[in-house]
Scaffold this motif. Structure first.
Motif, PDB file in Angstrom:
ATOM      1  N   ARG A  24      15.278  13.549  -6.341  1.00 33.41           N
ATOM      2  CA  ARG A  24      14.277  12.498  -6.485  1.00 33.41           C
ATOM      3  C   ARG A  24      13.660  12.178  -5.127  1.00 33.41           C
ATOM      4  O   ARG A  24      14.293  12.348  -4.086  1.00 33.41           O
ATOM      5  N   ARG A  25      12.436  11.661  -5.164  1.00 32.95           N
ATOM      6  CA  ARG A  25      11.765  11.249  -3.934  1.00 32.95           C
ATOM      7  C   ARG A  25      11.307   9.803  -4.064  1.00 32.95           C
ATOM      8  O   ARG A  25      10.638   9.443  -5.040  1.00 32.95           O
ATOM      9  N   SER A  26      11.650   9.003  -3.072  1.00 34.44           N
ATOM     10  CA  SER A  26      11.273   7.585  -3.078  1.00 34.44           C
ATOM     11  C   SER A  26      10.607   7.244  -1.753  1.00 34.44           C
ATOM     12  O   SER A  26      11.188   7.449  -0.683  1.00 34.44           O
ATOM     13  N   LEU A  27       9.392   6.742  -1.836  1.00 32.47           N
ATOM     14  CA  LEU A  27       8.649   6.287  -0.661  1.00 32.47           C
ATOM     15  C   LEU A  27       8.829   4.779  -0.537  1.00 32.47           C
ATOM     16  O   LEU A  27       8.576   4.038  -1.493  1.00 32.47           O
ATOM     17  N   ILE A  28       9.300   4.318   0.625  1.00 30.54           N
ATOM     18  CA  ILE A  28       9.459   2.886   0.874  1.00 30.54           C
ATOM     19  C   ILE A  28       8.477   2.486   1.978  1.00 30.54           C
ATOM     20  O   ILE A  28       8.558   2.977   3.100  1.00 30.54           O
ATOM     21  N   VAL A  29       7.551   1.602   1.634  1.00 31.18           N
ATOM     22  CA  VAL A  29       6.492   1.184   2.547  1.00 31.18           C
ATOM     23  C   VAL A  29       6.764  -0.242   3.025  1.00 31.18           C
ATOM     24  O   VAL A  29       7.124  -1.109   2.218  1.00 31.18           O
ATOM     25  N   LEU A  30       6.603  -0.481   4.307  1.00 31.77           N
ATOM     26  CA  LEU A  30       6.607  -1.835   4.865  1.00 31.77           C
ATOM     27  C   LEU A  30       5.178  -2.193   5.216  1.00 31.77           C
ATOM     28  O   LEU A  30       4.531  -1.502   6.006  1.00 31.77           O
ATOM     29  N   THR A  31       4.653  -3.291   4.636  1.00 33.18           N
ATOM     30  CA  THR A  31       3.246  -3.640   4.845  1.00 33.18           C
ATOM     31  C   THR A  31       3.022  -5.122   4.583  1.00 33.18           C
ATOM     32  O   THR A  31       3.806  -5.762   3.876  1.00 33.18           O
ATOM     33  N   ASP A  32       1.931  -5.651   5.130  1.00 32.82           N
ATOM     34  CA  ASP A  32       1.529  -7.022   4.799  1.00 32.82           C
ATOM     35  C   ASP A  32       0.435  -7.034   3.731  1.00 32.82           C
ATOM     36  O   ASP A  32      -0.047  -8.096   3.344  1.00 32.82           O
ATOM     37  N   ASN A  33       0.036  -5.829   3.276  1.00 29.36           N
ATOM     38  CA  ASN A  33      -0.967  -5.679   2.200  1.00 29.36           C
ATOM     39  C   ASN A  33      -2.298  -6.335   2.552  1.00 29.36           C
ATOM     40  O   ASN A  33      -3.001  -6.840   1.686  1.00 29.36           O
ATOM     41  N   LYS A  34      -2.654  -6.318   3.812  1.00 28.42           N
ATOM     42  CA  LYS A  34      -3.917  -6.906   4.251  1.00 28.42           C
ATOM     43  C   LYS A  34      -4.817  -5.828   4.838  1.00 28.42           C
ATOM     44  O   LYS A  34      -4.354  -4.931   5.531  1.00 28.42           O
ATOM     45  N   GLY A  35      -6.109  -5.947   4.539  1.00 23.19           N
ATOM     46  CA  GLY A  35      -7.070  -5.004   5.085  1.00 23.19           C
ATOM     47  C   GLY A  35      -7.875  -4.333   3.995  1.00 23.19           C
ATOM     48  O   GLY A  35      -7.782  -4.667   2.813  1.00 23.19           O
ATOM     49  N   MET A  36      -8.684  -3.352   4.394  1.00 20.16           N
ATOM     50  CA  MET A  36      -9.561  -2.634   3.478  1.00 20.16           C
ATOM     51  C   MET A  36      -9.396  -1.130   3.695  1.00 20.16           C
ATOM     52  O   MET A  36      -9.117  -0.667   4.805  1.00 20.16           O
ATOM     53  N   HIS A  37      -9.590  -0.372   2.601  1.00 17.24           N
ATOM     54  CA  HIS A  37      -9.612   1.081   2.675  1.00 17.24           C
ATOM     55  C   HIS A  37     -11.059   1.548   2.715  1.00 17.24           C
ATOM     56  O   HIS A  37     -11.943   0.905   2.164  1.00 17.24           O
ATOM     57  N   TYR A  38     -11.248   2.718   3.309  1.00 12.23           N
ATOM     58  CA  TYR A  38     -12.573   3.342   3.278  1.00 12.23           C
ATOM     59  C   TYR A  38     -12.452   4.706   2.610  1.00 12.23           C
ATOM     60  O   TYR A  38     -11.772   5.605   3.111  1.00 12.23           O
ATOM     61  N   GLN A  39     -13.078   4.861   1.456  1.00  8.77           N
ATOM     62  CA  GLN A  39     -13.134   6.106   0.702  1.00  8.77           C
ATOM     63  C   GLN A  39     -11.746   6.656   0.362  1.00  8.77           C
ATOM     64  O   GLN A  39     -11.556   7.874   0.309  1.00  8.77           O
ATOM     65  N   THR A  40     -10.771   5.780   0.165  1.00  2.77           N
ATOM     66  CA  THR A  40      -9.442   6.200  -0.307  1.00  2.77           C
ATOM     67  C   THR A  40      -9.008   5.249  -1.421  1.00  2.77           C
ATOM     68  O   THR A  40      -8.116   4.420  -1.234  1.00  2.77           O
ATOM     69  N   PRO A  41      -9.640   5.330  -2.589  1.00  2.00           N
ATOM     70  CA  PRO A  41      -9.314   4.417  -3.686  1.00  2.00           C
ATOM     71  C   PRO A  41      -7.892   4.630  -4.195  1.00  2.00           C
ATOM     72  O   PRO A  41      -7.283   5.691  -4.011  1.00  2.00           O
ATOM     73  N   ASP A  42      -7.366   3.604  -4.868  1.00  2.16           N
ATOM     74  CA  ASP A  42      -6.000   3.666  -5.384  1.00  2.16           C
ATOM     75  C   ASP A  42      -5.796   4.848  -6.333  1.00  2.16           C
ATOM     76  O   ASP A  42      -4.722   5.455  -6.354  1.00  2.16           O
ATOM     77  N   GLU A  43      -6.796   5.166  -7.139  1.00  4.28           N
ATOM     78  CA  GLU A  43      -6.651   6.242  -8.114  1.00  4.28           C
ATOM     79  C   GLU A  43      -6.355   7.573  -7.425  1.00  4.28           C
ATOM     80  O   GLU A  43      -5.566   8.386  -7.933  1.00  4.28           O
ATOM     81  N   LYS A  44      -6.969   7.801  -6.279  1.00  5.32           N
ATOM     82  CA  LYS A  44      -6.711   9.041  -5.531  1.00  5.32           C
ATOM     83  C   LYS A  44      -5.260   9.079  -5.061  1.00  5.32           C
ATOM     84  O   LYS A  44      -4.597  10.130  -5.122  1.00  5.32           O
ATOM     85  N   VAL A  45      -4.755   7.942  -4.602  1.00  3.39           N
ATOM     86  CA  VAL A  45      -3.368   7.865  -4.138  1.00  3.39           C
ATOM     87  C   VAL A  45      -2.401   8.037  -5.304  1.00  3.39           C
ATOM     88  O   VAL A  45      -1.393   8.743  -5.198  1.00  3.39           O
TER      89      VAL A  45
END
Length: 280
Positions: A140-161
């Motif tokens: 299995r693979r698990s990605l653990i992200v640490l973030t404050d969830n603030k900011g904007m993306h440019y041309q990287t929408p959630d659907e692509k991720v």
């Protein structure tokens, strides 16, 4: 295709369930499990830390708890450590050496060569590209992200991720700052540049079946997160083929007998997958 699944009762992970306790629905129709595992499958944990200035305190707290957090891993499990700001930077390739991993986690707050800002979606895509170049991993693979969830993306929408995460059977989990919130919905009539989208790690975790922990005490949350990602069920089904890229909804349930025994539970699992064209 893997379905990394967590069963919670009153906020605690439920262990000891068997293959016969689960039911998987593909577009509402039951499908047989091709494989099943619990706790035994090797686990690859990819740690992706936001090292922007606002995250310094949380990073230091997690670094202090690194050795304790990694103690729940099994000898065959692997850990990779990466950091991001405007771009992603790998610090440690996947390894079973927990001491080396703990040392790199402890050094991660010192790393700043990643540019200003927090390009979360871009960093996730870079991480997945980097991961695809590493030696194959059977568990299995698990990605653990640490973030404050603030900011904007440019041309990287959630659907692509989400497509990229689904393609590699990666579950995304997040430890977020205490003030982190999902972005507010944008009214359809509001004028906006579609190239720019707000960070939404909550959506990414929900769609892949992952956890979200608020880092009121980041060190303790890191330990708890590592324990949680280890105590999950590894389900697998044979995906349907069809028009390439079409989305099929998945739902994991417990059987009537299992629900009668356990009572009210919460199940976290990926919400779907994207089909591939049939082989010629």
């Amino acid at each position: 295709m893997r379905i990394d699944t967590q069963v919670l009762h009153a906020g605690h992970a439920v262990g000891g369930l068997a293959q016969t306790d689960f039911l998987v629905l593909d577009e509402g129709q039951p499908v047989p499990l091709a494989a099943f595992g619990r706790d035994s499958a090797p686990l690859q944990v990819i740690l992706l830390f936001d090292v922007s200035g606002s995250m310094s305190k949380l990073l230091l707290e997690m670094a202090t708890a690194a050795e304790k957090a990694l103690a729940s891993l099994q000898p065959e499990d692997q850990v990779a450590v990466l950091v991001f700001g405007r771009r992603m930077l790998p610090l440690l390739e996947p390894t079973s050496d927990r001491r080396a991993a703990a040392r790199m986690i402890q050094e991660s707050p010192l790393e700043r060569d990643v540019g200003a800002g927090s390009n979360l979606n871009g960093a996730i895509l870079e991480t997945l590209d980097w991961l695809a170049k590493q030696p194959p991993f059977a568990g299995r693979r698990s990605l653990i992200v640490l973030t404050d969830n603030k900011g904007m993306h440019y041309q990287t929408p959630d659907e692509k991720v989400l497509r990229a995460l689904a393609g590699m059977d990666v579950t995304l989990n997040a430890i977020v700052s205490p003030d982190a919130r999902p972005p507010k919905p944008v009214p359809p009539q509001a004028a906006a540049n579609p190239d720019f989208t707000p960070l939404d790690v909550f959506k990414l975790a929900r769609a892949t079946g992952g956890d979200i922990f608020r880092a009121d005490k980041a060190g303790g949350r890191f330990v708890e997160m590592m324990e949680r990602v280890r105590l999950r069920y590894d389900l697998a089904i044979r995906p349907q083929t069809g028009p390439e890229g079409s989305f099929r909804r998945l739902e994991v349930q417990l059987t009537d007998a299992a629900r009668a025994h356990l009572g009210k539970v919460e199940i976290r699992a990926r919400t779907g997958y994207y089909t591939l064209a049939p082989a010629p």
